[in-house]
Scaffold this active site. Structure first.
Site, PDB file in Angstrom:
ATOM      1  CG  ASP A  90     -10.257  52.000   3.292  1.00  0.00           C
ATOM      2  OD1 ASP A  90      -9.652  52.333   4.334  1.00  0.00           O
ATOM      3  OD2 ASP A  90      -9.696  51.597   2.258  1.00  0.00           O
TER       4      ASP A  90
ATOM      5  CG  ASP B 256     -14.896  55.408   1.053  1.00  0.00           C
ATOM      6  OD1 ASP B 256     -13.938  56.200   1.137  1.00  0.00           O
ATOM      7  OD2 ASP B 256     -14.820  54.305   0.492  1.00  0.00           O
TER       8      ASP B 256
ATOM      9  CB  ILE C  88      -8.583  56.757  -9.921  1.00  0.00           C
ATOM     10  CG1 ILE C  88      -7.616  56.488 -11.040  1.00  0.00           C
ATOM     11  CG2 ILE C  88      -9.836  56.007 -10.142  1.00  0.00           C
ATOM     12  CD1 ILE C  88      -7.579  55.043 -11.450  1.00  0.00           C
TER      13      ILE C  88
ATOM     14  CE  LYS D 264      -8.863  52.338  -6.607  1.00  0.00           C
ATOM     15  NZ  LYS D 264      -8.260  52.267  -5.279  1.00  0.00           N
TER      16      LYS D 264
HETATM   17  S1  IVH Z   1      -4.135  54.173 -12.351  1.00  0.00           S
HETATM   18  C1  IVH Z   1      -4.354  58.395 -13.506  1.00  0.00           C
HETATM   19  N1  IVH Z   1      -4.541  51.597 -11.985  1.00  0.00           N
HETATM   20  O1  IVH Z   1      -5.691  53.602  -6.948  1.00  0.00           O
HETATM   21  C2  IVH Z   1      -4.600  57.101 -12.898  1.00  0.00           C
HETATM   22  N2  IVH Z   1      -4.417  52.996 -10.069  1.00  0.00           N
HETATM   23  O2  IVH Z   1      -6.766  56.752  -6.818  1.00  0.00           O
HETATM   24  C3  IVH Z   1      -3.570  56.749 -11.906  1.00  0.00           C
HETATM   25  N3  IVH Z   1      -4.625  51.785  -7.948  1.00  0.00           N
HETATM   26  O3  IVH Z   1      -3.522  55.256  -5.226  1.00  0.00           O
HETATM   27  C4  IVH Z   1      -3.803  55.473 -11.223  1.00  0.00           C
HETATM   28  N4  IVH Z   1      -4.856  49.777  -8.814  1.00  0.00           N
HETATM   29  O4  IVH Z   1      -2.343  53.373  -6.337  1.00  0.00           O
HETATM   30  C5  IVH Z   1      -4.396  52.804 -11.392  1.00  0.00           C
HETATM   31  N5  IVH Z   1      -4.861  49.291 -11.827  1.00  0.00           N
HETATM   32  C6  IVH Z   1      -4.711  50.490 -11.236  1.00  0.00           C
HETATM   33  C7  IVH Z   1      -4.724  50.650  -9.836  1.00  0.00           C
HETATM   34  C8  IVH Z   1      -4.584  51.923  -9.292  1.00  0.00           C
HETATM   35  C9  IVH Z   1      -4.792  50.479  -7.700  1.00  0.00           C
HETATM   36  C10 IVH Z   1      -4.548  52.836  -6.913  1.00  0.00           C
HETATM   37  C11 IVH Z   1      -3.428  53.793  -7.084  1.00  0.00           C
HETATM   38  C12 IVH Z   1      -3.946  55.089  -6.536  1.00  0.00           C
HETATM   39  C13 IVH Z   1      -5.406  54.893  -6.530  1.00  0.00           C
HETATM   40  C14 IVH Z   1      -6.022  55.869  -7.498  1.00  0.00           C
END
Ligand code: IVH
Length: 703
Positions: free
Chosen positions: A47, A51, A97, A135
């Site tokens: 990754d 990036d 995100i 995350k």
């Molecule tokens: S919130 C509007 N919370 O990160 C926000 N995403 O680019 C929606 N991800 O593929 C996502 N841990 O699968 C959120 N605690 C977390 C997360 C999370 C991993 C991943 C998600 C998405 C990416 C966001």
């Protein structure tokens, strides 16, 4: 545009042709990698490399906005629907995100400053309240429940349209199929499907043993499992889930819930039966975000799953609505990264290390690289076949992964050079493929690989210095010679200082030898000598187990001792005789035979006897003399110390038949924690029930 702004804003510079073609090349590169990642579940670069190139493209497009095209990788959420899985249009898009790649505190401070500015807060206003979450490094999933029943599970895809993977998601035990009464009529729960590290390691170990392709990391293993067309395959790849948000939900004015805050929403999801990460915390202002980032960063290696950063979310849902979205990303959330756990570096050499059981492990010597928070210079390549499968050669760029406490490993290889279409160019013919040495690089004994085995091994046994420390520790352990106080640190010192080169040296140690060692007072030195003295009187079974013969565990050692009665009889046994022993098959017989065929192993055995090790020898015994011969035992529940397999092995070694169900013919039921229906059945039928201690007593013949 007014005349004024025309006068004052510089026209966008026209891009030189070289920049335009560079931009095209970067896009082609990124698209190819994205296809490998999202569609093939087989990325060829880490990754961090993606990036880096992505940011290079962003920078060029920033400098020359005229070059931006709507289909540039910077302009869309990448992903594609795989052939074979049905498409699902998300009722509410699955957003991405914004990622803060600055891994320092400033990453969190910058986000808080943006939020405050956009909410129009001044310095005098109180801190903004956030929720800080791990995350997870898996794949996003949307779970749709109608009337409290799971009706659809979909991947994110491009954010608008994902893939229907309901059949596979149903195999994940952590995901409820039915929700308690009172949930909103329509409820989409969003979260991450991931694979725990231990599950991933076990899966790869299985794949390696079968000679099958191993997975690069838990995320890829999870992604591959989720997108199977055959859910039976998914079911064999243990997946887990964490919920972190919602998609479509019945509106508050139609009887749906009004959660008020993101934190309250997560608590509600927990009570409805969804796993929510225990680390999720409320944080006031930037300083607490920074503290969370640091705290979780320190814990990262010990977590049971991979995380690649943390996510901060504004807690109040009304403030989230006020902040709104910027194209595909909410302004109320940000992902704050940690240093990457996979990096590219050069493989400078491939050496071979000899492990505790004599296994030869090829190890890549690397150009130093910062990965998973430490500088790594060596990484395991596992075995010869892994090297061949990955096509690694000295001089190649390799992908190194370091996650958790797992030792760094090479998970892939990027061919040194590629043509314009991305095809690998032939490599230098002067770099030979790696070969396994025929003789152990440490002791020179011959190297063998058994049929059907992936690993090469040194046959030097106790004679090989690399195996000595481990051999000494194994010999000293409680279930073998039980030499109290002979731990790892002491063995390291004894072997490194040359005081011990083989097991018999243990029994020649004097007070003077021990006095010179680190943290060794006279009292503990004397204690160790006493323990050594005590260990001289032992049993044949313990002695055999202590020798560390491959495939000879505690139970087999007991079988052998019982069958042969004396050490000499065993040492002189041919393969046919060894095969007569209960539970000894061709692999075990071969291993025992080979061990005693090595003259230095015989020498070690004789020297130990000469040092005063003794045990009662007897006539060979018949199977009927086994304490549990003819008895049927059922195991149920979780025992406090023994695994199910270990308990079974012990019982069988004592002559018992281990059965799966309780009947009138059952002699004993051994029950541990959370024993269920089998325990009830035993009580109903009046079958004696034992705990682990009771079972051990039975095994010792005290039943
Ligand atoms: S919130 C509007 N919370 O990160 C926000 N995403 O680019 C929606 N991800 O593929 C996502 N841990 O699968 C959120 N605690 C977390 C997360 C999370 C991993 C991943 C998600 C998405 C990416 C966001």
């Amino acid at each position: 545009m007014s005349e004024q702004s025309d006068l004052f804003s510089a026209p966008a510079p026209a891009a030189p042709a070289a920049v335009a073609s560079k931009v095209e090349a970067l896009r082609a590169q990124l698209n190819r990698w994205a296809h490998e990642y999202y569609v093939q579940d087989a990325p060829s670069v880490p990754d961090a490399e993606y990036d880096r190139v992505f940011q290079q493209l962003q920078a060029l497009e920033g400098a020359y906005p005229g070059l931006v095209t709507p289909d540039s990788p910077t302009q869309r959420v990448i992903g594609a629907v795989m052939e074979g899985l049905a498409s699902v249009r998300h009722a509410v898009p699955m957003l991405s995100i914004q990622t803060e790649t600055d891994t320092e505190a400033s990453g969190a401070e910058g986000f808080d400053a943006r939020v405050r500015r956009e909410l129009g807060l001044s310095e005098a206003d109180p801190a903004v309240e956030y929720v800080a979450e791990p995350k997870f490094d898996g794949l996003a999933m949307s779970l749709r429940y109608e009337g409290g029943r799971l009706v659809q599970a979909a991947t994110r895809g491009d954010g608008e349209v994902g893939e229907d993977v309901t059949h596979n998601i149903r195999t994940i035990r952590q995901i409820p199929l039915v929700l308690p009464a009172g949930v909103p009529p329509v409820l989409e729960v969003r979260g991450e499907v991931y694979m725990r590290r231990a599950d991933f390691e076990r899966l790869n170990e299985r794949q390696r043993e079968k000679g099958d392709k191993t997975f690069v990391n838990p995320r890829n293993a999870a992604a591959g499992a989720v997108r199977q067309l055959d859910s039976a395959i998914t079911a064999q790849r243990p997946l887990s889930f964490f919920a972190y948000g919602l998609g479509e939900v019945t509106a508050a004015d139609q009887g749906g819930p009004d959660f008020g805050t993101h934190y309250a929403l997560l608590q509600q999801l927990k009570t409805w039966g969804f796993p929510v990460a225990p680390q999720v915390s409320i944080a006031q202002g930037a300083s607490e975000l920074v503290a969370f980032h640091q705290r979780l960063g320190a814990e990262r290696d010990r977590l049971p799953y991979d995380i690649d950063g943390v996510v901060y979310k504004v807690n109040r849902l009304d403030l989230q609505r006020q902040l709104g979205f910027k194209t595909r990303e909410p302004r109320w959330a940000v992902a704050h990264k940690y240093p990457a756990q996979e990096m590219l570096t050069r493989c400078e050499a491939i050496d071979v290390q000899v492990g505790r059981t004599g296994k030869l492990t090829p190890v890549a010597r690397l150009a130093p690289v910062f990965v998973g928070g430490v500088t790594v210079t060596n990484a395991t390549l596992h075995n010869l076949f892994e090297i061949r499968k990955k096509g690694v050669r000295v001089g190649d760029q390799v992908i190194v992964r370091r996650a958790g406490d797992v030792i760094p490993e090479v998970v892939g290889c990027v061919p040194a050079a590629a043509d314009a279409a991305g095809r690998a160019l032939p490599r230098s013919p002067y770099v030979a493929n790696f070969r396994m040495p025929r003789a152990c690089p440490v002791c020179g004994s011959s190297v063998v690989r058994e049929a059907g085995e992936m690993n090469h091994r040194c046959t030097g046994g106790l004679f090989c210095p690399a195996q000595r420390k481990q051999a000494v520790l194994h010999f000293a352990q409680r279930r073998a010679l039980d030499i109290e106080g002979l731990g790892e640190k002491l063995v390291d010192q004894l072997v490194d200082s040359g005081r011990i080169t083989a097991l018999p040296d243990l029994y020649r140690l004097t007070l003077a030898d021990l006095a010179g060692l680190d943290r060794m007072g006279e009292k503990s030195a004397q204690n160790l000598l006493d323990a050594l003295q005590q260990s001289r009187r032992t049993t044949l079974a313990r002695f055999l187990y202590g020798l560390g013969i491959r495939h000879v565990g505690e139970a087999t050692a007991k079988d052998l001792a019982r069958h042969f009665g004396s050490l000499d009889a065993l040492m002189d046994a041919g393969l046919q005789e060894l095969l007569q022993v209960a539970d000894v098959g061709p692999i075990v017989a071969e291993s025992i035979h080979r061990f005693f065929a090595q003259p230095h192993n015989r020498e070690v055995v004789q020297a130990l006897r000469a040092a005063g090790l003794s045990w009662e020898e007897g006539a060979p015994t018949e199977a009927a003399a086994q304490p549990l011969a003819g008895k049927t035992v059922v195991l149920t529940g979780t025992l406090p110390t023994l695994s199910r397999d270990a308990a079974k092995e012990l019982l069988e070694a004592a002559g018992a038949k281990v059965s799966g169900s309780v009947s009138k013919k059952t002699d004993y039921v051994v029950a541990g924690a959370e024993a269920g229906s089998k325990l009830a059945k035993a009580q109903e039928l009046g079958v004696p029930v034992l705990d682990e201690a009771g079972m051990q007593a039975l095994l010792r013949g005290e039943g």
